[in-house]
Design an enzyme around this catalytic site. Structure first.
Site, PDB file in Angstrom:
ATOM      1  N   PHE A   1       0.811  -1.210   0.000  1.00 31.06           N
ATOM      2  CA  PHE A   1       0.000   0.000   0.000  1.00 31.06           C
ATOM      3  C   PHE A   1       0.854   1.273   0.000  1.00 31.06           C
ATOM      4  O   PHE A   1       0.483   2.277  -0.612  1.00 31.06           O
ATOM      5  CB  PHE A   1      -0.961   0.001   1.187  1.00 31.06           C
ATOM      6  CG  PHE A   1      -1.966  -1.121   1.134  1.00 31.06           C
ATOM      7  CD1 PHE A   1      -2.643  -1.398  -0.039  1.00 31.06           C
ATOM      8  CD2 PHE A   1      -2.228  -1.903   2.248  1.00 31.06           C
ATOM      9  CE1 PHE A   1      -3.561  -2.426  -0.113  1.00 31.06           C
ATOM     10  CE2 PHE A   1      -3.149  -2.931   2.197  1.00 31.06           C
ATOM     11  CZ  PHE A   1      -3.821  -3.214   1.005  1.00 31.06           C
TER      12      PHE A   1
ATOM     13  N   ASN B   1      15.005   3.556  10.269  1.00 31.67           N
ATOM     14  CA  ASN B   1      13.880   2.845   9.657  1.00 31.67           C
ATOM     15  C   ASN B   1      14.398   1.987   8.494  1.00 31.67           C
ATOM     16  O   ASN B   1      14.221   2.310   7.324  1.00 31.67           O
ATOM     17  CB  ASN B   1      12.829   3.851   9.174  1.00 31.67           C
ATOM     18  CG  ASN B   1      11.492   3.196   8.865  1.00 31.67           C
ATOM     19  OD1 ASN B   1      11.405   1.976   8.772  1.00 31.67           O
ATOM     20  ND2 ASN B   1      10.460   4.007   8.711  1.00 31.67           N
TER      21      ASN B   1
ATOM     22  N   TYR C   1      12.658   1.694  -0.273  1.00 31.84           N
ATOM     23  CA  TYR C   1      12.963   2.773  -1.218  1.00 31.84           C
ATOM     24  C   TYR C   1      14.094   2.378  -2.166  1.00 31.84           C
ATOM     25  O   TYR C   1      14.066   2.710  -3.355  1.00 31.84           O
ATOM     26  CB  TYR C   1      13.330   4.045  -0.457  1.00 31.84           C
ATOM     27  CG  TYR C   1      12.203   4.604   0.376  1.00 31.84           C
ATOM     28  CD1 TYR C   1      10.884   4.573  -0.069  1.00 31.84           C
ATOM     29  CD2 TYR C   1      12.444   5.159   1.631  1.00 31.84           C
ATOM     30  CE1 TYR C   1       9.851   5.079   0.687  1.00 31.84           C
ATOM     31  CE2 TYR C   1      11.417   5.674   2.408  1.00 31.84           C
ATOM     32  CZ  TYR C   1      10.114   5.632   1.926  1.00 31.84           C
ATOM     33  OH  TYR C   1       9.093   6.124   2.683  1.00 31.84           O
TER      34      TYR C   1
END
Length: 230
Positions: free
Chosen positions: A167, A195, A202
């Site tokens: 999502f 993170n 990414y």
């Protein structure tokens, strides 16, 4: 005497029936946020502050969000813009969001191998069976090197029970698609260095992580002091 006919060949055993794995259908929709979504947006931002361990910096109110994000002079994609991602177990009914002059909602059907248990379904419900999953907030910036505008993503957040299902990628892809449509040169954002899941996500997308750059920020008392120096 004629030779006896050979016995009939044995009937082959039927192939075992292989049942398909059960799946849970989910309909998703990315649409432009409206002023009526401010309570949901405020709750999402607070959850993001909790996740990022930055609640001590969280001071936004529903009133301040409504006044700054949805002022009469703001126009989507040319100022602060929010895409909301919603989910429903049923196809979305036709509504006024489908006739938004700035953006046609993006819908997608997803088959989940495991049903999502959403303990906050009622809190984040918008209409009937429609639930807010996450959001992305972005606005235009400019690259002098490219000689083109771009989009800067301030926030990208998906609620915990909906994570690791693609999502977040859908939200970021919607921003990138809009940038390409408008002839913009880039989309950029920042990520917290701890993170690691987001960083891996990414990198797999093909994003460059610019480790040599550092964010500089004036805020709070420092901003007031420097802004009042002249």
């Amino acid at each position: 005497m004629a030779a006896a006919a050979p016995p009939p060949a044995p009937t082959p055993a039927p192939e075992p029936v292989t049942s398909l794995p059960e799946t849970t259908p989910l309909f998703t929709r990315i649409r432009l946020a409206t002023p009526s979504d401010v309570p949901q947006i405020h709750k999402l931002i607070h959850q993001m502050a909790v996740f990022e361990r930055l609640t001590h910096l969280f001071s936004a109110t529903e009133s301040s969000l409504a006044a700054t994000l949805f002022s009469p002079t703001t126009q989507p994609f040319h100022s602060f813009t929010i895409f909301l991602l919603e989910a429903s177990p049923k196809p979305f009914a036709v509504s006024n969001v489908d006739s938004n002059p700035f953006f046609t909602p993006l819908t997608k059907f997803v088959n989940l191998s495991i049903p999502i248990e959403d303990p906050e379904r009622e809190t984040f419900k918008t209409t009937d069976d429609v639930t807010v999953v996450g959001f992305v907030l972005f606005f235009p910036n400019y690259s002098t090197f490219l000689g083109k505008p771009g989009f800067y993503v301030e926030d990208l957040f998906v609620r915990e029970c909906y994570r690791r299902k693609g999502f977040g990628r859908m939200l970021l892809s919607a921003v990138a698609t809009q940038a390409v449509k408008m002839g913009y040169g880039r989309v950029e954002w920042v990520v917290l260095d701890w993170n690691v899941n987001a960083i891996k996500f990414y990198e797999e997308m093909g994003a460059d992580l610019l480790n040599e750059w550092r964010i500089c920020r004036l805020t709070g008392e420092a901003l007031q002091a420097y802004g009042g120096a002249h």
